[in-house]
Design an enzyme around this catalytic site. Structure first.
Site, PDB file in Angstrom:
ATOM      1  N   PRO A   1      26.281  67.147  56.575  1.00 31.83           N
ATOM      2  CA  PRO A   1      25.749  67.012  57.816  1.00 31.83           C
ATOM      3  C   PRO A   1      26.150  68.490  58.530  1.00 31.83           C
ATOM      4  O   PRO A   1      27.329  68.684  58.105  1.00 31.83           O
ATOM      5  CB  PRO A   1      26.404  65.890  58.605  1.00 31.83           C
ATOM      6  CG  PRO A   1      27.113  65.104  57.355  1.00 31.83           C
ATOM      7  CD  PRO A   1      27.250  65.937  56.066  1.00 31.83           C
ATOM      8  N   HIS A   2      25.450  68.839  59.505  1.00 22.91           N
ATOM      9  CA  HIS A   2      25.709  70.283  60.008  1.00 22.91           C
ATOM     10  C   HIS A   2      25.253  70.301  61.480  1.00 22.91           C
ATOM     11  O   HIS A   2      24.189  69.443  61.716  1.00 22.91           O
ATOM     12  CB  HIS A   2      25.192  71.192  59.169  1.00 22.91           C
ATOM     13  CG  HIS A   2      23.725  71.350  58.875  1.00 22.91           C
ATOM     14  ND1 HIS A   2      23.258  70.499  58.008  1.00 22.91           N
ATOM     15  CD2 HIS A   2      22.817  71.976  59.574  1.00 22.91           C
ATOM     16  CE1 HIS A   2      22.009  70.671  57.938  1.00 22.91           C
ATOM     17  NE2 HIS A   2      21.664  71.526  58.833  1.00 22.91           N
TER      18      HIS A   2
END
Length: 155
Positions: A67-68
């Site tokens: 996730p980013h």
């Protein structure tokens, strides 16, 4: 890519985290980051991670997710590494549940750095031996040590 030692702290590294759902996982990530980085609020981190995930799953496959997001008040790339006690559904392309998670936050204006760091992480986490070693670790301190000794893969 920056070495993981530049992205992680022991406080943002956790082994065998209970992960009952993707929502709970994002809450855990936001808490670890905001508790360690006072300039980043829990609500903002959670909101940005969830908003990015709505654009499409950040699951890579093989049980790995990255996730980013880009976020205001983030002064430098910031990472969080978790292994999960039980794999969770993540809508990954291979439909495999996720048990290894590296969250990345970068400054809002750092578009190129975001892409380069993300690509380097994807290369690193595509190495089966590295991921298998991370999964075997039972303690957060050992997980941090193992991850930060990893060699970044050059572009």
């Amino acid at each position: 890519m920056q070495p993981l030692a530049d992205l992680l702290t022991p406080e943002r590294t956790a082994s065998q985290v209970p992960g009952v759902s993707k929502k709970r996982l994002f809450e855990t990530l936001a808490r670890l980051i905001s508790d360690d980085q006072i300039s980043l609020s829990y609500d903002e981190v959670l909101s940005q991670l969830v908003a990015r995930e709505k654009l499409g799953s950040t699951g890579l496959g093989e049980g790995i997710a990255i996730p980013h997001c880009r976020i205001d008040n983030c002064s430098q790339p910031t990472g969080t590494l978790l292994t999960l006690a039980e794999p969770i559904d993540f809508d990954s392309p291979d439909n495999q549940p996720v048990d290894l998670v590296f969250a990345l936050l970068v400054p809002a204006e750092a578009h190129q750095q975001h892409l380069e760091t993300l690509a380097g992480l994807a290369r690193l986490f595509s190495q089966p031996k590295f991921c298998d070693e991370l999964r075997k670790v039972q303690g957060s301190d050992e997980l941090f040590k193992l991850a930060t000794q990893a060699q970044a893969v050059a572009p």
